[in-house]
Design an enzyme around this catalytic site. Structure first.
Site, PDB file in Angstrom:
ATOM      1  N   HIS A  35     -22.611   9.757  -4.563  1.00  7.67           N
ATOM      2  CA  HIS A  35     -22.124  11.186  -3.867  1.00  7.67           C
ATOM      3  C   HIS A  35     -22.985  11.464  -4.457  1.00  7.67           C
ATOM      4  O   HIS A  35     -21.692  12.793  -4.669  1.00  7.67           O
ATOM      5  CB  HIS A  35     -20.744  11.041  -3.308  1.00  7.67           C
ATOM      6  CG  HIS A  35     -20.492   9.070  -3.000  1.00  7.67           C
ATOM      7  ND1 HIS A  35     -20.028   8.430  -3.725  1.00  7.67           N
ATOM      8  CD2 HIS A  35     -20.299   8.556  -2.332  1.00  7.67           C
ATOM      9  CE1 HIS A  35     -20.127   7.414  -3.565  1.00  7.67           C
ATOM     10  NE2 HIS A  35     -20.081   7.092  -2.060  1.00  7.67           N
ATOM     11  N   LEU A 126      -9.611   7.324  -0.428  1.00  2.60           N
ATOM     12  CA  LEU A 126      -9.358   8.520  -0.166  1.00  2.60           C
ATOM     13  C   LEU A 126      -7.210   9.126   0.269  1.00  2.60           C
ATOM     14  O   LEU A 126      -6.470   7.984   0.361  1.00  2.60           O
ATOM     15  CB  LEU A 126      -9.842   8.609   1.250  1.00  2.60           C
ATOM     16  CG  LEU A 126     -11.788   9.032   0.961  1.00  2.60           C
ATOM     17  CD1 LEU A 126     -12.503   8.704   2.518  1.00  2.60           C
ATOM     18  CD2 LEU A 126     -11.631   9.943  -0.110  1.00  2.60           C
ATOM     19  N   ASP A 162     -13.194  15.896   3.934  1.00  2.60           N
ATOM     20  CA  ASP A 162     -11.895  15.229   5.453  1.00  2.60           C
ATOM     21  C   ASP A 162     -11.573  14.083   5.719  1.00  2.60           C
ATOM     22  O   ASP A 162     -10.268  13.935   6.038  1.00  2.60           O
ATOM     23  CB  ASP A 162     -13.024  15.536   5.950  1.00  2.60           C
ATOM     24  CG  ASP A 162     -14.045  16.518   6.311  1.00  2.60           C
ATOM     25  OD1 ASP A 162     -13.450  17.751   6.851  1.00  2.60           O
ATOM     26  OD2 ASP A 162     -15.115  17.048   6.111  1.00  2.60           O
ATOM     27  N   GLY A 163     -11.628  13.291   4.790  1.00  2.00           N
ATOM     28  CA  GLY A 163     -11.349  11.773   4.498  1.00  2.00           C
ATOM     29  C   GLY A 163      -9.652  11.793   3.961  1.00  2.00           C
ATOM     30  O   GLY A 163      -9.103  10.512   4.868  1.00  2.00           O
ATOM     31  N   HIS A 266     -24.173  12.510   1.904  1.00  2.00           N
ATOM     32  CA  HIS A 266     -23.269  12.216   1.344  1.00  2.00           C
ATOM     33  C   HIS A 266     -22.726  10.596   0.201  1.00  2.00           C
ATOM     34  O   HIS A 266     -22.330  11.674  -0.180  1.00  2.00           O
ATOM     35  CB  HIS A 266     -22.158  11.158   2.500  1.00  2.00           C
ATOM     36  CG  HIS A 266     -20.905  10.527   1.972  1.00  2.00           C
ATOM     37  ND1 HIS A 266     -19.839  10.522   1.976  1.00  2.00           N
ATOM     38  CD2 HIS A 266     -20.525   9.271   1.494  1.00  2.00           C
ATOM     39  CE1 HIS A 266     -19.025  10.188   1.112  1.00  2.00           C
ATOM     40  NE2 HIS A 266     -19.553   8.896   1.359  1.00  2.00           N
ATOM     41  N   GLU A 415       6.938   5.439   2.548  1.00  2.00           N
ATOM     42  CA  GLU A 415       6.650   4.760   1.852  1.00  2.00           C
ATOM     43  C   GLU A 415       5.285   4.975   0.920  1.00  2.00           C
ATOM     44  O   GLU A 415       5.266   5.091  -0.688  1.00  2.00           O
ATOM     45  CB  GLU A 415       7.196   3.133   1.456  1.00  2.00           C
ATOM     46  CG  GLU A 415       8.157   2.924   2.853  1.00  2.00           C
ATOM     47  CD  GLU A 415       7.998   2.916   4.092  1.00  2.00           C
ATOM     48  OE1 GLU A 415       7.442   3.901   4.839  1.00  2.00           O
ATOM     49  OE2 GLU A 415       9.254   3.367   4.646  1.00  2.00           O
ATOM     50  N   HIS A 477      12.003  -7.872   8.608  1.00  2.00           N
ATOM     51  CA  HIS A 477      12.191  -6.581   7.627  1.00  2.00           C
ATOM     52  C   HIS A 477      12.566  -8.316   6.377  1.00  2.00           C
ATOM     53  O   HIS A 477      12.694  -7.808   5.507  1.00  2.00           O
ATOM     54  CB  HIS A 477      13.716  -6.992   7.651  1.00  2.00           C
ATOM     55  CG  HIS A 477      13.916  -5.605   8.011  1.00  2.00           C
ATOM     56  ND1 HIS A 477      13.178  -5.115   9.967  1.00  2.00           N
ATOM     57  CD2 HIS A 477      14.425  -3.897   8.158  1.00  2.00           C
ATOM     58  CE1 HIS A 477      13.361  -3.698  10.482  1.00  2.00           C
ATOM     59  NE2 HIS A 477      14.538  -3.083   9.363  1.00  2.00           N
ATOM     60  N   ARG A 524      20.534  -8.148  -0.965  1.00  2.00           N
ATOM     61  CA  ARG A 524      21.645  -7.610  -0.667  1.00  2.00           C
ATOM     62  C   ARG A 524      23.081  -8.336  -0.502  1.00  2.00           C
ATOM     63  O   ARG A 524      23.731  -8.022  -0.662  1.00  2.00           O
ATOM     64  CB  ARG A 524      20.813  -7.665   0.979  1.00  2.00           C
ATOM     65  CG  ARG A 524      21.871  -7.271   1.795  1.00  2.00           C
ATOM     66  CD  ARG A 524      21.254  -6.528   3.091  1.00  2.00           C
ATOM     67  NE  ARG A 524      23.095  -6.786   4.371  1.00  2.00           N
ATOM     68  CZ  ARG A 524      23.585  -7.147   4.414  1.00  2.00           C
ATOM     69  NH1 ARG A 524      22.848  -8.190   5.171  1.00  2.00           N
ATOM     70  NH2 ARG A 524      24.103  -6.477   5.637  1.00  2.00           N
TER      71      ARG A 524
HETATM   72  C1  LIG Z   1      -9.107   4.799   1.716  1.00  2.00           C
HETATM   73  C2  LIG Z   1     -10.964   4.720   1.855  1.00  2.00           C
HETATM   74  N1  LIG Z   1     -10.972   3.657   2.932  1.00  2.00           N
HETATM   75  C3  LIG Z   1     -12.565   4.340   3.021  1.00  2.00           C
HETATM   76  C4  LIG Z   1     -13.165   4.794   1.997  1.00  2.00           C
HETATM   77  C5  LIG Z   1     -14.874   4.918   1.982  1.00  2.00           C
HETATM   78  N2  LIG Z   1     -15.003   6.341   2.151  1.00  2.00           N
HETATM   79  C6  LIG Z   1     -15.724   7.309   0.819  1.00  2.00           C
HETATM   80  S1  LIG Z   1     -16.431   8.212   1.208  1.00  2.00           S
HETATM   81  C7  LIG Z   1     -15.686   8.348   3.057  1.00  2.00           C
HETATM   82  C8  LIG Z   1     -15.791   9.285   3.626  1.00  2.00           C
HETATM   83  C9  LIG Z   1     -15.479  10.411   2.780  1.00  2.00           C
HETATM   84  O1  LIG Z   1     -16.070  11.787   3.579  1.00  2.00           O
HETATM   85  P1  LIG Z   1     -15.631  13.409   3.899  1.00  2.00           P
HETATM   86  O2  LIG Z   1     -14.226  12.944   2.878  1.00  2.00           O
HETATM   87  O3  LIG Z   1     -15.541  14.044   4.717  1.00  2.00           O
HETATM   88  O4  LIG Z   1     -16.029  12.735   2.554  1.00  2.00           O
HETATM   89  P2  LIG Z   1     -17.688  13.825   2.258  1.00  2.00           P
HETATM   90  O5  LIG Z   1     -19.385  12.953   2.831  1.00  2.00           O
HETATM   91  O6  LIG Z   1     -17.675  14.879   3.298  1.00  2.00           O
HETATM   92  O7  LIG Z   1     -18.300  14.374   1.089  1.00  2.00           O
HETATM   93  C10 LIG Z   1     -15.319   7.023   3.180  1.00  2.00           C
HETATM   94  C11 LIG Z   1     -14.514   6.855   4.943  1.00  2.00           C
HETATM   95  C12 LIG Z   1     -12.379   5.142   0.312  1.00  2.00           C
HETATM   96  N3  LIG Z   1     -13.035   6.062  -0.407  1.00  2.00           N
HETATM   97  N4  LIG Z   1     -11.247   5.127   1.060  1.00  2.00           N
HETATM   98 MG   LIG Z   2     -16.774  15.850   4.845  1.00  2.00          MG
END
Ligand SMILES: Cc1ncc(C[n+]2csc(CCOP(=O)(O)OP(=O)(O)O)c2C)c(N)n1
Ligand SMILES: [Mg+2]
Length: 672
Positions: A35, A126, A162-163, A266, A415, A477, A524
């Site tokens: 990336h 993320l 953003d993610g 990306h 959690e 539960h 419990r």
């Molecule tokens: C929990 C999770 N879901 C999905 C992904 C797959 N994934 C990796 S990067 C990404 C997009 C992230 O976007 P952003 O944070 O904006 O990064 P940018 O493209 O700006 O580098 C996704 C969906 C992941 N790594 N973790």
């Molecule tokens: Mg982004």
């Protein structure tokens, strides 16, 4: 401002940042995977942070009082590897950069904790990194209260994308951080408006600034490519008493004519031609992986900038009283206090004499009441189920802005955020976190629990209400698949103690094993004390052991965990009365039993007798012990759940679902 103007405005800064950008482009190109866009976008922020603010000394990456830097947007791993290489972390060699994403290199696809010093936590899923950082900042505040600001005084910095901010876990994390007024937590948001599917606005129009403000944060919005603005924002953020979000407007794939500001930057190599064009735009005339001496030197100077501060810190540490210093060094090393073992033994002795009839969640509280006073590094908590999880012991005090000495965290109904914060507390060092919720809600924490296991860190999950035995709250539960699901996570110890003695034993194990997280599955409902004869040895340490031996010819072995060991013992009485020699094996931890040598496993589970497993959960996974390990299909049976539970009083549910001594006896007899 276009790039040529930026280059002119800050030529030295530009070239240092360009080194990061080019390394990312080239390493991704060489690996044909990775990336580049995010490092190209955030290189300016990272450069200013490392050059002007981050307290670190590349030659001593484990300096306890270093600032923590978390790359929450873990896909941009090359940004972190580039920083570690350029600043001179000894293990992050150019060779490793060239082997980006190759098997056996420390430069894995996403940063992995333990691969190299300087990787403070594993990121990639993320939202986890920013949430770990909340725990790190809590650890800093707690340690400072315990040991003083002279030896503990550092910031936690995060780069989140953003993610990270779109993931639900971020909401839990920022809510917790805001409430806790973690003023030394500073998050840079890579506000580039792009994610994999294109414009973020396709999926999200959240006003992040307003969201963070609403959660109790300070915020700032800057041009993420302007080094002066970045510097000023960090300087301001360091002064406030609230955590700070710095929204950095950036361009993903900055400088790439074809890919900038698009999802194309990306997660794939830019291509040789585009890279050549970008080099020109950057004013970078050097070959791939060739960092000119002058620029490398500038970066290495940044890497050794903290040397003096570290030396001064070491003098401060020496200035602590001998006791305090020893305690500091012990908790940082992760070693448990010598007194722990004697404490647990004394507790076990007392239990076997008093033979209480109590729930294992209560036994766990009793164990904690003995442990917490001798282990000042435990940080307890619960996701709003304190009274149910029995996680609070006397004198812990509440961890809050007004009382950082407090060791009990009200995590709120969060959690996942709790689990991730606990990961942060653990990787920070000096703290041993434990936190509670209902076992069934381990689902809500699982993303972070998996990372505890992957990182191999000591986090203790106190999971009560561990079966239909919780009764009236019903199937929403009542966990049925959760034990299997947690046992499926590699390097996770799933403990299901049968009585108060085993509960004390498994607490000792969970605290002593530094390289794995633990789940304590607790009831419990009340359970009798089965271990009425005191043994100094920790019998649970071998994972499974003979709780009651067969009298006469051994025809059956009943294998059970937790609350069902009592049922096994009752079934044994009935079978023995009919002349059927029956052994009961208690299995408080499958993973530890698996780790024993064959001689022990064979001793506990010899070939021949009928085997019946008893657990108020699904059979999934049990066949390993029933028909595997010298067992036979035709001699293997299971008494447990076959689907979801139901709402009703626990004793009636056990009858309704046929998890009884009578059903066990019938199963054994049918197999004989
Ligand atoms: C929990 C999770 N879901 C999905 C992904 C797959 N994934 C990796 S990067 C990404 C997009 C992230 O976007 P952003 O944070 O904006 O990064 P940018 O493209 O700006 O580098 C996704 C969906 C992941 N790594 N973790
Ligand atoms: Mg982004």
């Amino acid at each position: 401002m276009d790039i040529s103007e930026r280059r002119k405005a800050h030529p030295e800064h530009w070239m240092k940042a360009a080194a990061l950008r080019v390394l990312a482009m080239d390493a991704v190109q060489a690996a044909n995977s990775g990336h580049p866009g995010m490092p190209m976008g955030m290189a300016d922020v990272a450069t200013v942070l490392f050059e002007k603010h981050l307290k670190f000394d590349a030659s001593t990456p484990d300096w306890a009082d270093r600032d923590r830097f978390v790359l929450s947007a873990g896909h941009g791993s090359m940004l972190l590897y580039g920083l570690l290489y350029l600043t001179g972390y000894p293990e992050m060699t150019l060779e490793q950069i060239k082997n980006f994403r190759q098997l056996g290199s420390i430069t894995a696809g996403h940063p992995e904790y333990g691969h190299a010093p300087g990787i403070e936590t594993t990121t990639g899923p993320l939202g986890q990194g920013i949430s770990n950082a909340v725990g790190m900042a809590m650890a800093e505040a707690s340690m400072a209260a315990r040991f003083g600001r002279k030896v503990v005084d550092h910031y936690t910095y995060v780069i989140a994308g953003d993610g990270c901010l779109m993931e639900g876990i971020s909401h839990e994390a920022i809510g917790l951080a805001g409430r806790q007024k973690l003023g030394k937590l500073i998050v840079f948001w890579d506000n580039n408006g792009i994610s994999i599917d294109g414009e973020v606005s396709k999926a999200d129009v959240t006003d992040q600034i307003a969201r963070f403000k609403a959660s109790g944060w300070d915020t700032a919005s800057i041009d993420g490519h302007d080094p002066e603005a970045i510097d000023a924002a960090i300087t301001a953020a360091k002064k406030t008493r609230k955590p700070t979000l710095i929204a950095c407007k950036t361009h993903i794939g900055y400088g790439s004519p074809k890919k900038q500001d698009s999802a194309g930057a990306h997660g794939s190599p830019l291509g040789a031609e585009e890279i050549a064009t970008v080099r020109e735009i950057y004013g970078w005339s050097h070959e791939a992986f060739d960092i000119p001496a002058e620029i490398l030197k500038a970066w290495r100077t940044i890497g050794s900038r903290g040397l003096g501060t570290r030396a001064a810190w070491e003098a401060e540490l020496s200035g602590l009283s001998a006791t305090k210093r020893a305690e500091f060094e012990r908790v940082i090393s992760g070693a448990v206090p010598k007194r722990l073992s004697a404490t647990i033994k004394a507790l076990k002795k007392q239990i076997s004499e008093e033979k209480p009839n109590i729930a294992t969640r209560k036994s766990s509280e009793n164990a904690l009441a003995a442990i917490n006073p001798v282990m000042g590094e435990t940080i307890g908590g619960s996701a709003d189920l304190t009274g149910s999880n029995n996680t609070l012991t006397k004198d812990l005090g509440t961890f809050e802005p007004e009382n950082r000495k407090g060791r009990y965290v009200y995590y709120g109904i969060r959690e996942h955020g709790m689990a991730a914060a606990m990961n942060g507390l653990a990787v920070h060092g000096g703290c041993v976190p434990y936190g509670g919720t209902f076992l069934t809600f381990s689902d809500y924490a699982r993303g972070a629990m998996r990372l505890s296991a992957l990182m191999g860190i000591r986090v203790v999950y106190v999971m009560t209400h561990d079966s239909i035995g919780l009764g009236e709250d019903g199937p929403t539960h009542q966990p049925v698949e959760h034990l299997a699901a947690l046992r499926a996570i590699p390097n996770m110890h799933v403990f299901r103690p049968a009585d108060a003695v085993e509960t004390a034993e498994v607490w000792e194990l969970a605290l002593t094993m530094q390289d794995a997280p633990s789940v304590l599955s607790l009831t419990r409902q009340n359970l009798p004390t089965l271990r009425t004869e005191h043994k100094n040895n920790n019998l649970s340490a071998r994972g499974a052991y003979v709780m009651a031996e067969a009298e006469g010819k051994r025809q059956a072995i009943l294998l059970a965990t937790g609350s069902e060991v009592e049922i096994a013992m009752q079934a044994r009485e009935m079978l023995q009365a009919e002349g059927i020699g029956t052994r009961v094996v208690s299995m408080p931890c499958w993973e530890l039993f698996e780790a024993q040598d064959e001689a022990w496993r064979k001793k506990v589970l010899p070939a021949g007798p009928v085997r019946v497993g008893i657990e108020a959960g699904l059979r999934f996974g049990w066949d390993k012990w029933l028909s595997g390990e010298r067992g036979l299909d035709r001699k293997a049976g299971f008494v447990g759940m076959e689907g979801f539970g139901a709402s009703g009083p626990a004793p009636e549910l056990y009858k309704h679902f046929g998890i009884t001594p009578e059903a066990t006896v019938a199963r054994v007899k049918a197999l004989l």
